[in-house]
Scaffold this motif. Structure first.
Motif, PDB file in Angstrom:
ATOM      1  N   GLY A 235     -93.617 -18.460  42.029  1.00  0.00           N
ATOM      2  CA  GLY A 235     -94.598 -18.551  43.254  1.00  0.00           C
ATOM      3  C   GLY A 235     -93.612 -20.525  44.706  1.00  0.00           C
ATOM      4  O   GLY A 235     -94.670 -20.097  45.279  1.00  0.00           O
ATOM      5  N   LEU A 236     -92.682 -20.916  44.772  1.00  0.00           N
ATOM      6  CA  LEU A 236     -92.712 -22.141  44.811  1.00  0.00           C
ATOM      7  C   LEU A 236     -91.173 -21.343  46.031  1.00  0.00           C
ATOM      8  O   LEU A 236     -90.965 -22.716  45.976  1.00  0.00           O
ATOM      9  CB  LEU A 236     -91.970 -22.717  43.896  1.00  0.00           C
ATOM     10  CG  LEU A 236     -93.378 -24.043  43.661  1.00  0.00           C
ATOM     11  CD1 LEU A 236     -92.729 -24.849  42.200  1.00  0.00           C
ATOM     12  CD2 LEU A 236     -94.109 -24.375  44.664  1.00  0.00           C
ATOM     13  N   GLY A 237     -91.199 -20.173  46.006  1.00  0.00           N
ATOM     14  CA  GLY A 237     -89.961 -20.041  47.773  1.00  0.00           C
ATOM     15  C   GLY A 237     -89.456 -21.182  48.618  1.00  0.00           C
ATOM     16  O   GLY A 237     -88.643 -21.524  49.099  1.00  0.00           O
ATOM     17  N   GLY A 238     -91.264 -21.450  49.242  1.00  0.00           N
ATOM     18  CA  GLY A 238     -91.017 -22.344  49.700  1.00  0.00           C
ATOM     19  C   GLY A 238     -89.994 -23.405  49.690  1.00  0.00           C
ATOM     20  O   GLY A 238     -90.019 -24.259  51.239  1.00  0.00           O
ATOM     21  N   ILE A 239     -90.568 -24.124  48.703  1.00  0.00           N
ATOM     22  CA  ILE A 239     -89.537 -25.720  48.593  1.00  0.00           C
ATOM     23  C   ILE A 239     -87.979 -25.570  47.773  1.00  0.00           C
ATOM     24  O   ILE A 239     -87.893 -27.139  48.060  1.00  0.00           O
ATOM     25  CB  ILE A 239     -91.136 -26.317  47.641  1.00  0.00           C
ATOM     26  CG1 ILE A 239     -90.908 -27.576  47.469  1.00  0.00           C
ATOM     27  CG2 ILE A 239     -90.535 -26.187  46.165  1.00  0.00           C
ATOM     28  CD1 ILE A 239     -92.388 -28.280  48.366  1.00  0.00           C
ATOM     29  N   ARG A 240     -88.108 -24.554  47.835  1.00  0.00           N
ATOM     30  CA  ARG A 240     -86.832 -24.410  47.004  1.00  0.00           C
ATOM     31  C   ARG A 240     -86.338 -25.041  46.123  1.00  0.00           C
ATOM     32  O   ARG A 240     -85.219 -25.930  46.255  1.00  0.00           O
ATOM     33  CB  ARG A 240     -85.806 -24.759  48.796  1.00  0.00           C
ATOM     34  CG  ARG A 240     -85.956 -24.229  50.296  1.00  0.00           C
ATOM     35  CD  ARG A 240     -86.132 -22.785  49.819  1.00  0.00           C
ATOM     36  NE  ARG A 240     -84.713 -21.904  49.414  1.00  0.00           N
ATOM     37  CZ  ARG A 240     -84.881 -21.386  48.655  1.00  0.00           C
ATOM     38  NH1 ARG A 240     -85.462 -20.486  47.749  1.00  0.00           N
ATOM     39  NH2 ARG A 240     -83.688 -20.990  48.259  1.00  0.00           N
ATOM     40  N   VAL A 241     -86.053 -25.034  44.895  1.00  0.00           N
ATOM     41  CA  VAL A 241     -85.661 -24.932  43.864  1.00  0.00           C
ATOM     42  C   VAL A 241     -85.241 -23.900  42.969  1.00  0.00           C
ATOM     43  O   VAL A 241     -86.664 -23.331  42.704  1.00  0.00           O
ATOM     44  CB  VAL A 241     -86.844 -26.210  43.443  1.00  0.00           C
ATOM     45  CG1 VAL A 241     -88.011 -26.069  42.855  1.00  0.00           C
ATOM     46  CG2 VAL A 241     -86.006 -27.115  42.079  1.00  0.00           C
ATOM     47  N   GLY A 242     -83.942 -24.954  42.165  1.00  0.00           N
ATOM     48  CA  GLY A 242     -83.312 -23.651  41.473  1.00  0.00           C
ATOM     49  C   GLY A 242     -82.556 -24.703  40.269  1.00  0.00           C
ATOM     50  O   GLY A 242     -82.395 -25.800  40.402  1.00  0.00           O
ATOM     51  N   TYR A 243     -83.029 -23.232  39.118  1.00  0.00           N
ATOM     52  CA  TYR A 243     -82.041 -24.284  38.077  1.00  0.00           C
ATOM     53  C   TYR A 243     -80.660 -23.762  37.034  1.00  0.00           C
ATOM     54  O   TYR A 243     -80.899 -22.177  37.139  1.00  0.00           O
ATOM     55  CB  TYR A 243     -83.155 -24.978  36.963  1.00  0.00           C
ATOM     56  CG  TYR A 243     -84.656 -23.993  36.650  1.00  0.00           C
ATOM     57  CD1 TYR A 243     -84.813 -23.752  37.667  1.00  0.00           C
ATOM     58  CD2 TYR A 243     -84.333 -23.460  34.775  1.00  0.00           C
ATOM     59  CE1 TYR A 243     -85.764 -22.905  36.617  1.00  0.00           C
ATOM     60  CE2 TYR A 243     -84.792 -22.273  34.831  1.00  0.00           C
ATOM     61  CZ  TYR A 243     -85.943 -21.893  35.596  1.00  0.00           C
ATOM     62  OH  TYR A 243     -86.909 -21.203  34.681  1.00  0.00           O
ATOM     63  N   GLY A 244     -79.959 -24.309  36.824  1.00  0.00           N
ATOM     64  CA  GLY A 244     -78.714 -23.572  36.547  1.00  0.00           C
ATOM     65  C   GLY A 244     -78.359 -24.534  34.761  1.00  0.00           C
ATOM     66  O   GLY A 244     -79.443 -25.538  34.658  1.00  0.00           O
ATOM     67  N   PHE A 245     -78.149 -23.719  33.781  1.00  0.00           N
ATOM     68  CA  PHE A 245     -77.631 -23.742  32.688  1.00  0.00           C
ATOM     69  C   PHE A 245     -76.688 -23.311  32.210  1.00  0.00           C
ATOM     70  O   PHE A 245     -75.377 -22.640  32.459  1.00  0.00           O
ATOM     71  CB  PHE A 245     -78.273 -23.447  31.729  1.00  0.00           C
ATOM     72  CG  PHE A 245     -79.435 -23.565  31.747  1.00  0.00           C
ATOM     73  CD1 PHE A 245     -80.772 -24.144  31.524  1.00  0.00           C
ATOM     74  CD2 PHE A 245     -80.634 -22.131  31.381  1.00  0.00           C
ATOM     75  CE1 PHE A 245     -81.981 -24.770  31.768  1.00  0.00           C
ATOM     76  CE2 PHE A 245     -82.393 -22.215  31.835  1.00  0.00           C
ATOM     77  CZ  PHE A 245     -82.524 -23.575  32.028  1.00  0.00           C
ATOM     78  N   GLY A 246     -75.637 -24.515  31.628  1.00  0.00           N
ATOM     79  CA  GLY A 246     -74.103 -24.250  31.328  1.00  0.00           C
ATOM     80  C   GLY A 246     -73.737 -25.163  30.435  1.00  0.00           C
ATOM     81  O   GLY A 246     -74.598 -26.564  30.684  1.00  0.00           O
ATOM     82  N   HIS A 247     -72.653 -24.886  29.794  1.00  0.00           N
ATOM     83  CA  HIS A 247     -71.661 -26.329  29.661  1.00  0.00           C
ATOM     84  C   HIS A 247     -71.661 -27.379  30.261  1.00  0.00           C
ATOM     85  O   HIS A 247     -71.222 -27.864  31.176  1.00  0.00           O
ATOM     86  CB  HIS A 247     -69.946 -25.732  28.898  1.00  0.00           C
ATOM     87  CG  HIS A 247     -69.174 -26.732  28.057  1.00  0.00           C
ATOM     88  ND1 HIS A 247     -68.411 -28.256  29.152  1.00  0.00           N
ATOM     89  CD2 HIS A 247     -69.507 -26.641  26.735  1.00  0.00           C
ATOM     90  CE1 HIS A 247     -68.172 -28.471  27.343  1.00  0.00           C
ATOM     91  NE2 HIS A 247     -68.559 -28.008  26.692  1.00  0.00           N
ATOM     92  N   GLU A 248     -71.595 -28.637  29.501  1.00  0.00           N
ATOM     93  CA  GLU A 248     -71.958 -30.003  30.232  1.00  0.00           C
ATOM     94  C   GLU A 248     -70.773 -30.364  30.863  1.00  0.00           C
ATOM     95  O   GLU A 248     -70.435 -31.074  32.409  1.00  0.00           O
ATOM     96  CB  GLU A 248     -71.836 -31.198  29.365  1.00  0.00           C
ATOM     97  CG  GLU A 248     -71.495 -31.358  27.968  1.00  0.00           C
ATOM     98  CD  GLU A 248     -72.433 -32.227  27.127  1.00  0.00           C
ATOM     99  OE1 GLU A 248     -72.684 -31.384  26.758  1.00  0.00           O
ATOM    100  OE2 GLU A 248     -71.508 -33.492  26.876  1.00  0.00           O
ATOM    101  N   ASP A 249     -69.410 -30.003  30.415  1.00  0.00           N
ATOM    102  CA  ASP A 249     -68.314 -30.227  31.470  1.00  0.00           C
ATOM    103  C   ASP A 249     -67.659 -29.174  32.527  1.00  0.00           C
ATOM    104  O   ASP A 249     -67.921 -30.259  34.014  1.00  0.00           O
ATOM    105  CB  ASP A 249     -67.273 -29.471  30.744  1.00  0.00           C
ATOM    106  CG  ASP A 249     -66.601 -30.238  29.783  1.00  0.00           C
ATOM    107  OD1 ASP A 249     -66.854 -31.605  30.484  1.00  0.00           O
ATOM    108  OD2 ASP A 249     -65.488 -30.623  29.271  1.00  0.00           O
ATOM    109  N   LEU A 250     -68.353 -27.983  33.041  1.00  0.00           N
ATOM    110  CA  LEU A 250     -68.969 -27.312  33.819  1.00  0.00           C
ATOM    111  C   LEU A 250     -70.005 -28.341  34.813  1.00  0.00           C
ATOM    112  O   LEU A 250     -70.011 -28.163  36.344  1.00  0.00           O
ATOM    113  CB  LEU A 250     -69.758 -25.562  33.896  1.00  0.00           C
ATOM    114  CG  LEU A 250     -68.813 -24.638  32.607  1.00  0.00           C
ATOM    115  CD1 LEU A 250     -69.111 -23.781  32.968  1.00  0.00           C
ATOM    116  CD2 LEU A 250     -67.160 -25.129  34.164  1.00  0.00           C
ATOM    117  N   ILE A 251     -71.388 -28.391  34.324  1.00  0.00           N
ATOM    118  CA  ILE A 251     -72.335 -28.731  34.354  1.00  0.00           C
ATOM    119  C   ILE A 251     -72.050 -30.658  35.597  1.00  0.00           C
ATOM    120  O   ILE A 251     -71.842 -30.283  37.098  1.00  0.00           O
ATOM    121  CB  ILE A 251     -73.759 -29.154  34.119  1.00  0.00           C
ATOM    122  CG1 ILE A 251     -74.289 -27.658  33.217  1.00  0.00           C
ATOM    123  CG2 ILE A 251     -74.803 -29.718  34.885  1.00  0.00           C
ATOM    124  CD1 ILE A 251     -74.687 -26.704  35.346  1.00  0.00           C
ATOM    125  N   ALA A 252     -71.008 -31.302  34.826  1.00  0.00           N
ATOM    126  CA  ALA A 252     -70.801 -32.905  35.294  1.00  0.00           C
ATOM    127  C   ALA A 252     -70.142 -32.206  36.555  1.00  0.00           C
ATOM    128  O   ALA A 252     -69.944 -32.608  37.483  1.00  0.00           O
ATOM    129  CB  ALA A 252     -69.888 -33.337  34.221  1.00  0.00           C
TER     130      ALA A 252
END
Ligand SMILES: Cc1ncc(COP(=O)(O)O)c(C=O)c1O
Length: 377
Positions: A235-252
């Motif tokens: 229920g936090l669409g208005g504040i704009r926050v999303g998260y993602g998971f992946g290999h640390e090289d990709l995330i870096a």
């Protein structure tokens, strides 16, 4: 200024940007109140959580308002630590952004070039098409099955040595359908290591109860990035926050192209608070699934045939674009906002998000009132 504006943009703006269609959001409540002078409006157009955020999220966001003169923690230590604990990961495996769509844009920026081959399905999340096209990617769209599901076999066949990215929304918006564990395994058997897969799980909390739903956190592929969001079940669409998971090289690499202070501090704190309130999340899921079942039944009894959904929305056929528009307009007159799906290449369908009990009653009463008029078409 010299030159005509049209000529200026023709010279400066790449053709793939000029051809883009601007994303169309669900009609805002205030806009409809202004236009039609209505006292009651039910917005069932953007798959939001109608019960709103957890009080714990609100408390954390409120606290953070006193520190708004400070820039946010660019490493989002507190939120990443909490997500890392919940999912048994390292902070280095976690990406954050302005909504999951924000992270999608960073993936495109980090991994795609003009002409990169990107494979996905027809009738999937429009936001992704816009992001891929804005980079000038060569978007290959595979038609869905007649049940409006991703056609995984056809997608596997469409993979080429050039395929750089595959996007899967699971469950899918706007159809509400999902790919099963078996289908996910089949697809991954056909994906090579040099292709990145985005598993967009924006509606994962609603689909998780299905036994054959492949929760991406039960898998560990180095070339898969999972995207999730606080905009739907939390229920936090208005504040704009999303998260993602992946290999640390990709995330870096994602972090190299990311604007440093996203998400903002209120969003980081609100998301942290939301994660603290499991009962609020569970209540949202339970009510959504109950009301979705009721709504499905209601629509079937009125002769509509909703696509079987594992999300917080139902998509159903009207028969033509004209009928979809008519239904949309007649419901607007009654103060109910739904979503016609022309922009999703499904002009003969509309989508309704699951609302509170009061909003659903408003929808049913409005439908019963307008259906005789609608059927004249
Ligand atoms: C499949 C899908 N992915 C991503 C998003 C975007 O969510 P966010 O608010 O996290 O950017 C949506 C929003 O409707 C969606 O339907």
């Amino acid at each position: 200024m010299k030159g005509k504006p049209q000529e200026i943009s023709n010279n400066l703006v790449p053709s793939y940007i000029r051809e883009l269609q601007v994303y169309q959001a669900g009609k805002p409540i205030d806009e409809l109140i202004r236009e039609k002078n209505l006292s009651k409006v039910s917005k069932l157009a953007s798959n939001e959580n109608p019960w709103g955020p957890s009080p714990l999220a609100i408390k954390e966001m409120t606290k953070s308002l006193w520190d708004l003169h400070r820039y946010p923690d660019m490493h989002a230590y507190k939120l990443k630590t909490k997500l890392a604990e919940i999912y048994n990961l390292k902070r280095e495996n976690i990406a954050l952004g302005n909504g999951s769509e924000g992270i999608m844009a960073y993936i495109a920026r980090a991994f795609l070039n003009e002409g990169s081959e990107v494979l996905t399905s027809e009738n999937t999340f429009i936001g992704f098409y816009i992001i891929a096209r804005s980079i000038g990617a060569n978007l290959k769209l595979v038609p869905q099955t007649k049940e409006y599901k991703y056609d995984i076999e056809a997608m596997a066949k469409a993979i080429s040595p050039e395929t750089k990215l595959i996007y899967i929304a699971n469950p899918n918006n706007p159809t509400g359908t999902y790919i099963t564990k078996k289908e996910f395994d089949y697809l991954m058997d056909h994906v090579s290591d040099h292709t990145l897969v985005i598993l967009d799980e924006a509606y994962f909390e609603f689909a998780k109860p299905c036994p054959d739903y492949p929760d991406s956190m039960d898998y560990r592929y180095d070339n898969v990035i999972t995207l999730r969001t606080f905009s739907k079940a939390y229920g936090l669409g208005g504040i704009r926050v999303g998260y993602g998971f992946g290999h640390e090289d990709l995330i870096a690499n994602l972090n190299k192209v990311k604007l440093p202070f996203e998400p903002n501090s209120a969003a980081q704190n609100g998301a942290w608070g939301a994660l603290e309130d499991q009962p609020h999340l569970e209540r949202t899921i339970r009510l959504t699934l109950d009301y979705r079942e009721e709504c499905e039944q209601y629509l079937k009894e009125r002769g509509f045939n909703p696509i079987s959904s594992v999300t917080n929305f139902l998509t159903f056929q009207t028969g033509s674009e004209e009928k979809s528009n008519r239904l949309y307009q007649l419901l607007l007159d009654e103060g109910v906002i739904i979503r016609p799906l022309k922009a999703n290449e499904m002009p003969d369908y509309v989508r309704v998000s699951i609302g509170t009990e009061e909003e659903m009653t408003h929808f049913y009463q409005a439908m019963d009132k307008i259906l005789p008029e609608y059927k004249k078409l």
